[in-house]
Design a protein around this motif. Structure first.
Motif, PDB file in Angstrom:
ATOM      1  N   SER A  17       0.777  -1.204   0.030  1.00 53.99           N
ATOM      2  CA  SER A  17       0.095   0.170   0.005  1.00 53.99           C
ATOM      3  C   SER A  17       0.748   1.193   0.241  1.00 53.99           C
ATOM      4  O   SER A  17       2.149   1.218   0.660  1.00 53.99           O
ATOM      5  N   TYR A  58     -13.734   6.616 -10.105  1.00 52.08           N
ATOM      6  CA  TYR A  58     -12.748   5.781 -10.356  1.00 52.08           C
ATOM      7  C   TYR A  58     -12.710   4.816 -11.626  1.00 52.08           C
ATOM      8  O   TYR A  58     -13.598   4.606 -12.413  1.00 52.08           O
ATOM      9  N   ASP A  60     -11.802   1.735 -13.684  1.00 54.87           N
ATOM     10  CA  ASP A  60     -12.347   0.262 -13.681  1.00 54.87           C
ATOM     11  C   ASP A  60     -10.993  -0.409 -13.014  1.00 54.87           C
ATOM     12  O   ASP A  60     -11.262  -1.135 -12.240  1.00 54.87           O
ATOM     13  N   SER A  61      -9.895  -0.175 -13.397  1.00 58.72           N
ATOM     14  CA  SER A  61      -8.617  -0.700 -13.086  1.00 58.72           C
ATOM     15  C   SER A  61      -8.391  -0.695 -11.616  1.00 58.72           C
ATOM     16  O   SER A  61      -7.569  -1.510 -11.012  1.00 58.72           O
ATOM     17  N   LYS A  63     -11.070   0.581  -9.137  1.00 54.97           N
ATOM     18  CA  LYS A  63     -11.935   0.167  -8.040  1.00 54.97           C
ATOM     19  C   LYS A  63     -11.725  -0.951  -7.496  1.00 54.97           C
ATOM     20  O   LYS A  63     -11.467  -2.048  -7.575  1.00 54.97           O
ATOM     21  N   GLY A  64     -12.389  -0.640  -6.031  1.00 56.09           N
ATOM     22  CA  GLY A  64     -12.014  -1.684  -4.883  1.00 56.09           C
ATOM     23  C   GLY A  64     -10.655  -1.863  -4.364  1.00 56.09           C
ATOM     24  O   GLY A  64     -10.558  -2.408  -3.279  1.00 56.09           O
ATOM     25  N   ARG A  65      -9.767  -0.999  -4.787  1.00 59.55           N
ATOM     26  CA  ARG A  65      -8.397  -1.046  -4.433  1.00 59.55           C
ATOM     27  C   ARG A  65      -8.076   0.308  -4.060  1.00 59.55           C
ATOM     28  O   ARG A  65      -7.161   0.502  -2.999  1.00 59.55           O
ATOM     29  N   THR A  67      -8.845   4.414  -2.989  1.00 63.72           N
ATOM     30  CA  THR A  67      -9.647   5.364  -2.475  1.00 63.72           C
ATOM     31  C   THR A  67      -9.144   6.732  -2.313  1.00 63.72           C
ATOM     32  O   THR A  67      -8.047   7.064  -1.748  1.00 63.72           O
ATOM     33  N   ASN A  82      -4.348   0.411  -2.053  1.00 64.56           N
ATOM     34  CA  ASN A  82      -3.736  -0.978  -1.540  1.00 64.56           C
ATOM     35  C   ASN A  82      -3.887  -1.838  -2.721  1.00 64.56           C
ATOM     36  O   ASN A  82      -4.388  -1.787  -3.594  1.00 64.56           O
ATOM     37  N   SER A  83      -3.264  -2.949  -2.338  1.00 66.47           N
ATOM     38  CA  SER A  83      -3.266  -4.257  -3.361  1.00 66.47           C
ATOM     39  C   SER A  83      -2.666  -3.836  -4.482  1.00 66.47           C
ATOM     40  O   SER A  83      -3.082  -4.395  -5.428  1.00 66.47           O
TER      41      SER A  83
END
Length: 120
Positions: A17, A58, A60-61, A63-65, A67, A82-83
Motif C-alpha cells: 500500500s 474511479y 475500472d482498473s 475500483k475496490g483497491r 480510495t 491498496n493491493s
C-alpha cells in the motif's frame, strides 16, 4: 497561479500500500474537482480517480483497491492505494480544476508528479 505539491510516492512490493497526498499552495473558492491521473511507461496519461462535492469516480482498473478523499475546502486530496500491482507503476499527477472567483478565470492545474513503482 496555484501550485500543487504531491508526496507519498515510492517503491513497494506487489500487494502493498501507498498513500499519496496533494496540497494546493493556496485556497481557491470555486474548485469543481480534484483528481489523480497517471502515466505509465510508454502509455498515455489516464484518469485514476476524481472527486467533486459528490461521489468519487474511479477507473475500472483501480475500483475496490484505491480510495480518493479530500478535505472540506477542496484544498488537499489523497489517494489511498491498496493491493498494488506491477501494472500500477506510473508517475501519478494531481489535478485541480474549477473557476477562481477571485481572478474570474477558469483553471486546470497540475502537480509535478510523483513516481510509484510496484515490484513483482
Amino acid at each position: 497561479q496555484v501550485q500543487l505539491v504531491e508526496s507519498g510516492g515510492g517503491l513497494v512490493q506487489a500487494g502493498g500500500s501507498l498513500r499519496l497526498s496533494c496540497a494546493a499552495s493556496k485556497r481557491i473558492i470555486g474548485v469543481d474537482a480534484m483528481g489523480w491521473h497517471r502515466q505509465g511507461p510508454g502509455k498515455q496519461r489516464e484518469l485514476v480517480a476524481s472527486i467533486t462535492g459528490g461521489s468519487p469516480n474511479y477507473a475500472d482498473s483501480v475500483k475496490g483497491r484505491f480510495t480518493i478523499s479530500r478535505d472540506s475546502a477542496m484544498n488537499t486530496v489523497y489517494l489511498q492505494m491498496n493491493s498494488l500491482k506491477p501494472e500500477d507503476t506510473a508517475v501519478y499527477y494531481c489535478n485541480q480544476r474549477g473557476f477562481d472567483y477571485g481572478s474570474r478565470k477558469s483553471f486546470n492545474s497540475w502537480g509535478q508528479g510523483t513516481q510509484v513503482t510496484v515490484s513483482s
